[in-house]
Design a protein around this motif. Structure first.
Motif, PDB file in Angstrom:
ATOM      1  N   THR A 181       9.123  -7.756  -3.720  1.00 49.41           N
ATOM      2  CA  THR A 181       8.784  -8.934  -4.513  1.00 49.41           C
ATOM      3  C   THR A 181       7.538  -9.595  -3.963  1.00 49.41           C
ATOM      4  OG1 THR A 181      11.106  -9.323  -5.042  1.00 49.41           O
ATOM      5  CG2 THR A 181       9.599 -11.187  -5.313  1.00 49.41           C
ATOM      6  N   GLU A 182       6.608  -9.876  -4.871  1.00 55.18           N
ATOM      7  CA  GLU A 182       5.383 -10.572  -4.494  1.00 55.18           C
ATOM      8  C   GLU A 182       4.760 -11.146  -5.764  1.00 55.18           C
ATOM      9  OE1 GLU A 182       1.115  -9.717  -2.253  1.00 55.18           O
ATOM     10  OE2 GLU A 182       2.829  -8.412  -1.940  1.00 55.18           O
ATOM     11  N   ALA A 183       4.322 -12.373  -5.710  1.00 56.19           N
ATOM     12  CA  ALA A 183       3.739 -13.016  -6.887  1.00 56.19           C
ATOM     13  C   ALA A 183       2.378 -12.413  -7.204  1.00 56.19           C
ATOM     14  CB  ALA A 183       3.610 -14.517  -6.662  1.00 56.19           C
ATOM     15  N   PHE A 184       2.179 -12.067  -8.491  1.00 54.13           N
ATOM     16  CA  PHE A 184       0.914 -11.490  -8.934  1.00 54.13           C
ATOM     17  C   PHE A 184       0.427 -12.227 -10.164  1.00 54.13           C
ATOM     18  CE2 PHE A 184       2.264  -7.894  -6.400  1.00 54.13           C
ATOM     19  CZ  PHE A 184       1.070  -7.458  -5.852  1.00 54.13           C
ATOM     20  N   ASP A 185      -0.866 -12.347 -10.267  1.00 53.65           N
ATOM     21  CA  ASP A 185      -1.496 -12.897 -11.452  1.00 53.65           C
ATOM     22  C   ASP A 185      -2.477 -11.858 -11.973  1.00 53.65           C
ATOM     23  OD1 ASP A 185      -2.492 -14.410 -13.471  1.00 53.65           O
ATOM     24  OD2 ASP A 185      -3.768 -15.654 -12.204  1.00 53.65           O
ATOM     25  N   GLY A 186      -1.999 -10.976 -12.850  1.00 46.66           N
ATOM     26  CA  GLY A 186      -2.824  -9.874 -13.329  1.00 46.66           C
ATOM     27  C   GLY A 186      -2.383  -8.563 -12.716  1.00 46.66           C
ATOM     28  N   VAL A 187      -3.178  -7.535 -12.925  1.00 50.77           N
ATOM     29  CA  VAL A 187      -2.830  -6.186 -12.461  1.00 50.77           C
ATOM     30  C   VAL A 187      -3.613  -5.861 -11.200  1.00 50.77           C
ATOM     31  CG1 VAL A 187      -2.806  -3.744 -13.051  1.00 50.77           C
ATOM     32  CG2 VAL A 187      -2.347  -5.454 -14.814  1.00 50.77           C
ATOM     33  N   PRO A 188      -2.950  -5.515 -10.101  1.00 45.79           N
ATOM     34  CA  PRO A 188      -3.648  -5.151  -8.864  1.00 45.79           C
ATOM     35  C   PRO A 188      -4.370  -3.814  -9.025  1.00 45.79           C
ATOM     36  CG  PRO A 188      -1.364  -5.735  -8.462  1.00 45.79           C
ATOM     37  CD  PRO A 188      -1.506  -5.553  -9.929  1.00 45.79           C
ATOM     38  N   PHE A 189      -5.171  -3.502  -8.032  1.00 47.83           N
ATOM     39  CA  PHE A 189      -5.874  -2.223  -8.001  1.00 47.83           C
ATOM     40  C   PHE A 189      -5.233  -1.344  -6.941  1.00 47.83           C
ATOM     41  CE2 PHE A 189      -9.190   0.503  -6.168  1.00 47.83           C
ATOM     42  CZ  PHE A 189      -9.516   1.241  -7.294  1.00 47.83           C
ATOM     43  N   VAL A 190      -5.002  -0.073  -7.279  1.00 53.72           N
ATOM     44  CA  VAL A 190      -4.374   0.866  -6.350  1.00 53.72           C
ATOM     45  C   VAL A 190      -5.385   1.951  -5.997  1.00 53.72           C
ATOM     46  CG1 VAL A 190      -2.520   2.541  -6.039  1.00 53.72           C
ATOM     47  CG2 VAL A 190      -2.080   0.417  -7.269  1.00 53.72           C
ATOM     48  N   LEU A 191      -5.528   2.185  -4.696  1.00 47.67           N
ATOM     49  CA  LEU A 191      -6.472   3.170  -4.186  1.00 47.67           C
ATOM     50  C   LEU A 191      -5.715   4.193  -3.347  1.00 47.67           C
ATOM     51  CD1 LEU A 191      -9.499   3.988  -3.787  1.00 47.67           C
ATOM     52  CD2 LEU A 191      -9.476   2.551  -1.751  1.00 47.67           C
ATOM     53  N   LEU A 192      -5.951   5.468  -3.613  1.00 49.02           N
ATOM     54  CA  LEU A 192      -5.277   6.550  -2.895  1.00 49.02           C
ATOM     55  C   LEU A 192      -6.291   7.321  -2.074  1.00 49.02           C
ATOM     56  CD1 LEU A 192      -2.723   8.441  -2.500  1.00 49.02           C
ATOM     57  CD2 LEU A 192      -3.661   9.761  -4.418  1.00 49.02           C
ATOM     58  N   ASP A 193      -5.969   7.512  -0.771  1.00 45.48           N
ATOM     59  CA  ASP A 193      -6.761   8.450   0.012  1.00 45.48           C
ATOM     60  C   ASP A 193      -5.839   9.574   0.460  1.00 45.48           C
ATOM     61  OD1 ASP A 193      -5.334   7.554   2.177  1.00 45.48           O
ATOM     62  OD2 ASP A 193      -7.062   6.989   3.380  1.00 45.48           O
ATOM     63  N   ASP A 194      -6.210  10.336   1.450  1.00 42.22           N
ATOM     64  CA  ASP A 194      -5.447  11.533   1.812  1.00 42.22           C
ATOM     65  C   ASP A 194      -4.053  11.222   2.350  1.00 42.22           C
ATOM     66  OD1 ASP A 194      -7.592  13.068   1.056  1.00 42.22           O
ATOM     67  OD2 ASP A 194      -8.453  13.140   3.063  1.00 42.22           O
ATOM     68  N   GLU A 195      -3.882  10.067   3.000  1.00 40.88           N
ATOM     69  CA  GLU A 195      -2.613   9.800   3.681  1.00 40.88           C
ATOM     70  C   GLU A 195      -1.929   8.520   3.236  1.00 40.88           C
ATOM     71  OE1 GLU A 195      -3.491   9.791   7.793  1.00 40.88           O
ATOM     72  OE2 GLU A 195      -3.961  11.937   7.892  1.00 40.88           O
ATOM     73  N   ALA A 196      -2.643   7.597   2.619  1.00 41.71           N
ATOM     74  CA  ALA A 196      -2.068   6.283   2.324  1.00 41.71           C
ATOM     75  C   ALA A 196      -2.411   5.834   0.914  1.00 41.71           C
ATOM     76  CB  ALA A 196      -2.546   5.248   3.340  1.00 41.71           C
TER      77      ALA A 196
END
Length: 329
Positions: free
Chosen positions: A195-210
């Motif tokens: 649970t975490e308050a959000f205002d809008g859509v976050p950005f998700v970034l993928l690298d090789d391990e995380a």
């Protein structure tokens, strides 16, 4: 004598004019015949003048939407029906040397697209009403091996090819939910929710391990296990002039909502350096090289290209130009 010569010249001119008109008429009739004939007939006429093809694959009343050359002399083709709705028709796996159709997979109701292709699977994405469905097909014979159905909404998909998995993530007003699936089998590998308050859509970034989730905080998840590695608060990351983060082997780079360019350690989220930008600029692009960052920003009617040293965060170059295409980084 002069009159006879004049009559002869007139007759010659008339003959030449008539021959020209007859020639134009014949050319016009030939063109009219070609254009008024059927489209298929035109294609056949043109094809007769072309070099003989290696092979031909009949596709009926469909057009090619996608075509992808795969390993082992395979050609994967997606077709759509030639109707106003352009509905998905079928998928073919063709031998690229002989033209032999190895298998066909007819599409049912819904719009299809190629989601991903692995060593053994062809994964299709189907949009059907309120559902998004992923289907796994055996690459050798086209048989459906698995299917996964998801409700439409604030859901996104991201593929981690090195780990042979894909991740779905959904964001609601106060909840984040992620789940990982195996590309080969469609089986669920892990799921994570907090649970975490959000205002809008976050950005998700993928690298090789995380997997890094940017919003009011930055959260890092281990791609293989789904375990949360850390959450750090470096101020709001996203705003109206949001500049997408980038990364290299050890660091993440981004501009926060306060127009501060930051570099943080990927391993623990610790800040390496911070470089403030002017409040009046709007970042549009950022690119990473071995030793420098190049940031393109807008300021009024001008465009600036800012070169930043990756080790220290110091600005080494700041060019100004009135043309929009100052940089194409």
């Amino acid at each position: 004598m002069e009159k006879a010569q004049i009559h002869l010249e007139n007759a010659l001119h008339l003959t030449i004019t008539l021959l020209f008109l007859v020639g134009c008429s014949q050319w016009s009739l030939a063109q009219q015949e070609m254009w008024m004939s059927s489209t298929d007939a035109n294609i056949l006429k043109r094809a007769a003048k072309q070099p003989k093809p290696l092979f031909q694959v009949p596709i009926g009343h469909s057009h090619v939407e996608s075509m992808q050359r795969l390993e082992e002399n395979l050609l994967f083709i997606g077709l759509r029906k030639t109707t106003p709705q352009l509905k998905s028709s079928e998928y073919l796996m063709v031998h690229s040397e002989t033209g032999e159709v190895l298998w066909r997979w007819p599409c049912e109701k819904g719009n299809y697209s190629t989601f991903w292709i692995t060593e053994n699977q062809v994964i299709l994405k189907k949009e059907d009403g309120k559902k998004t469905i992923l289907l796994g097909l055996n690459k050798k014979n086209g048989r459906q091996t698995w299917t996964k159905s998801f409700k439409k909404g604030n859901m996104e998909f991201i593929v981690a090819p090195e780990q042979k998995q894909w991740i779905t993530y959904t964001f609601q007003k106060d909840k984040i939910a992620l789940e990982s699936f195996a590309l080969e089998t469609g089986n669920s590998l892990w799921s994570e929710e907090w649970t975490e308050a959000f205002d809008g859509v976050p950005f998700v970034l993928l690298d090789d391990e995380a997997l890094f989730i940017f919003k009011e905080t930055i959260t890092a998840l281990d791609v293989v296990s789904g375990q949360k590695k850390y959450t750090v608060n470096h101020g709001p990351v996203q705003n109206d002039s949001y500049l997408l983060p980038t990364y290299d082997l050890e660091h993440l780079y981004f501009i926060d909502a306060n127009q501060i360019l930051k570099a943080i350690q990927k391993s623990d989220g610790a800040v390496l350096w911070e470089t403030p930008f002017e409040d009046s600029i709007i970042g549009t692009n950022i690119s990473s090289t071995e030793t420098n960052l190049y940031v393109r920003v807008e300021k009024g009617q001008s465009y600036q290209l800012v070169k930043v040293e990756k080790e220290t965060g110091e600005i080494r170059l700041n060019t100004i130009n009135n043309e929009e295409l100052t940089s194409n980084i």
